[in-house]
Enzyme design. Structure first.
Site, short mmCIF file in Angstrom:
data_model
loop_
_atom_site.label_atom_id
_atom_site.label_comp_id
_atom_site.label_asym_id
_atom_site.label_seq_id
_atom_site.Cartn_x
_atom_site.Cartn_y
_atom_site.Cartn_z
N LYS A 199 0.82 -1.21 0.00
CA LYS A 199 0.00 0.00 0.00
C LYS A 199 0.85 1.26 0.00
O LYS A 199 0.50 2.25 -0.65
CB LYS A 199 -0.94 0.01 1.20
CG LYS A 199 -2.06 -1.02 1.11
CD LYS A 199 -3.01 -0.89 2.28
CE LYS A 199 -4.07 -1.97 2.26
NZ LYS A 199 -4.87 -1.99 3.49
N LYS A 223 -4.88 -12.22 -5.55
CA LYS A 223 -6.10 -12.52 -4.78
C LYS A 223 -7.26 -11.61 -5.18
O LYS A 223 -7.05 -10.48 -5.64
CB LYS A 223 -5.81 -12.43 -3.27
CG LYS A 223 -5.65 -11.03 -2.75
CD LYS A 223 -5.75 -10.94 -1.23
CE LYS A 223 -5.77 -9.46 -0.87
NZ LYS A 223 -6.00 -9.14 0.47
N LYS A 250 -11.14 -5.89 -3.59
CA LYS A 250 -12.05 -4.82 -4.00
C LYS A 250 -11.32 -3.71 -4.72
O LYS A 250 -11.93 -2.89 -5.39
CB LYS A 250 -12.84 -4.28 -2.80
CG LYS A 250 -12.01 -3.84 -1.65
CD LYS A 250 -12.90 -3.66 -0.43
CE LYS A 250 -12.20 -4.06 0.84
NZ LYS A 250 -13.09 -4.56 1.86
P1 AMP Z 1 -11.08 -6.50 4.34
O1 AMP Z 1 -12.08 -6.36 3.28
O2 AMP Z 1 -9.68 -6.23 3.87
O3 AMP Z 1 -11.47 -5.77 5.58
O4 AMP Z 1 -11.07 -8.05 4.70
C1 AMP Z 1 -12.07 -8.67 5.45
C2 AMP Z 1 -11.77 -10.14 5.61
O5 AMP Z 1 -11.85 -10.82 4.35
C3 AMP Z 1 -10.38 -10.46 6.14
O6 AMP Z 1 -10.47 -11.50 7.10
C4 AMP Z 1 -9.60 -10.92 4.95
O7 AMP Z 1 -8.57 -11.82 5.27
C5 AMP Z 1 -10.69 -11.61 4.13
N1 AMP Z 1 -10.37 -11.61 2.70
C6 AMP Z 1 -10.16 -10.52 1.90
N2 AMP Z 1 -9.90 -10.89 0.64
C7 AMP Z 1 -9.94 -12.26 0.60
C8 AMP Z 1 -9.77 -13.24 -0.44
N3 AMP Z 1 -9.51 -12.90 -1.69
N4 AMP Z 1 -9.89 -14.54 -0.08
C9 AMP Z 1 -10.18 -14.91 1.19
N5 AMP Z 1 -10.36 -14.03 2.19
C10 AMP Z 1 -10.25 -12.72 1.93
#
Ligand code: AMP
Ligand code: TRP
Length: 324
Positions: free
Chosen positions: A111, A190, A193
């Protein structure tokens, strides 16, 4: 009963990676454990954002998570900034966290390359450690990308315990089966968003879902090997489709008979079936802002009672008892 803490940022899009990697696990854990789930708005300030839309994004994250199965009767659901002890503990923990450990974090490196070196971004994992340690959580259900942050949380907990006295448990990650869902348009990175075209959002309608699955990249560089794109489609099929449907396509793959013209529509329909009720429930909830407000007010109240008690104990251990 284990104490569980997890968080999700209100960034406007919740995709099936978040759902399979984290939220589905939360929904299961709330049945048996003492769970706190937080919309971590303070974390979301560490990347450029639009302040005007933040309130709506928090409301949306709440509605989507409840629609996906989080139950305010079973778990404590709240917004991070409503419990100021999170920021208070963050400061205390900065005083025992080596800068070198923060600079090694992969997410920080990625980032900061895009947006420059801000101290909030550097200290992001300390705020996350504070979220978890404030409630003395044992288990943290997250996707694989958060494992490194959790390791640092344990380093901080150990440092605190050895410096000021045994207090924090060392929290362990709880990974789901689909712990790293890959991008549909580039299965070597991965699902995220921040990459348009990589994700299916929980709010996508059936047509969008069908189009995105149809476009998913499946090409293989190596003849005869299962490509990352195909492996990803099977991860999704296993998570969304009935067992017999999954088994049929797994056998086709093994026998060399796999037809994408059959696999992709079957996968799309399985996703549509699971997401449709979530999308509809989310719409219903968004029309009930009073209910959502009550959920977070009650959640923050409950979280805060515990946070206050623990903060007092932590401050005493650090010599901040302020009674002369
Ligand atoms: P965030 O949207 O970054 O707040 O992530 C929320 C949760 O989703 C966290 O526990 C991340 O580890 C999980 N997460 C985000 N992207 C992925 C992905 N591509 N595959 C699996 N888990 C994910
Ligand atoms: N950093 C996490 C993410 O981006 C969100 C988060 C913040 C979190 N605080 C947490 C997750 C505490 C688990 C526990 O996904």
């Amino acid at each position: 009963m284990a104490k569980v803490f997890s968080g999700i940022q209100p960034t406007g899009i919740i995709h099936i990676g978040n759902y399979l990697g984290a939220i589905k696990n939360w929904v299961e854990l709330q049945e048996e454990h003492d769970c706190l789930f937080s919309i971590v708005d303070l974390h979301s300030l560490t990347v450029p954002y639009d302040p005007k839309g933040l309130g709506d994004r928090i409301k949306d994250a709440l509605a989507t998570n409840i629609a996906a199965g989080l139950d305010p009767e079973k778990a404590t659901i709240f917004v991070q900034s409503m419990v100021p002890e999170h920021t208070e503990l963050t400061w205390l923990l900065t005083t025992i966290t080596p800068v070198g450990n923060l600079e090694r974090m992969t997410q920080y490196k990625e980032k900061s390359e895009k947006q420059g070196l801000l101290s909030g971004l550097l200290c992001y994992p300390i705020l996350m450690a504070a979220d978890i340690l404030l409630y003395k959580a044992d288990l943290v259900p997250v996707g694989e990308d958060q494992i490194q942050h959790l390791e640092l949380t344990r380093v901080i907990a150990r440092k605190f315990n050895s410096t000021f006295g045994e207090y924090f448990p060392e929290p362990q990650p709880k990974l789901s089966k689909a712990t790293r869902v890959m991008a549909l348009n580039d299965p070597t990175s991965k699902m995220s968003k921040s990459i348009p075209g990589s994700y299916i959002a929980l709010t996508d309608d059936p047509e969008e879902i069908r189009t995105k699955v149809k476009r998913a990249v499946t090409a293989s560089d190596v003849e005869g090997e299962v490509s990352p794109g195909v492996a990803n489609l099977f991860t999704l099929l296993e998570a969304f489709a009935p067992k017999d449907v999954y088994n049929k396509f797994a056998k086709d793959l093994e026998d060399g008979n796999l037809k994408f013209s059959e696999l992709k529509p079957a996968l799309a329909e399985a996703i549509v079936e699971e997401l449709t009720p979530i999308r509809e429930k989310r719409q219903e909830l968004l029309a009930k802002p009073k209910f959502l407000e009550e959920v977070v007010a009650a959640g923050a109240d409950r979280a805060r009672r515990e946070a206050k008690q623990h903060m007092q104990e932590i401050k005493e251990l650090m010599g901040l008892n302020l009674t002369f």
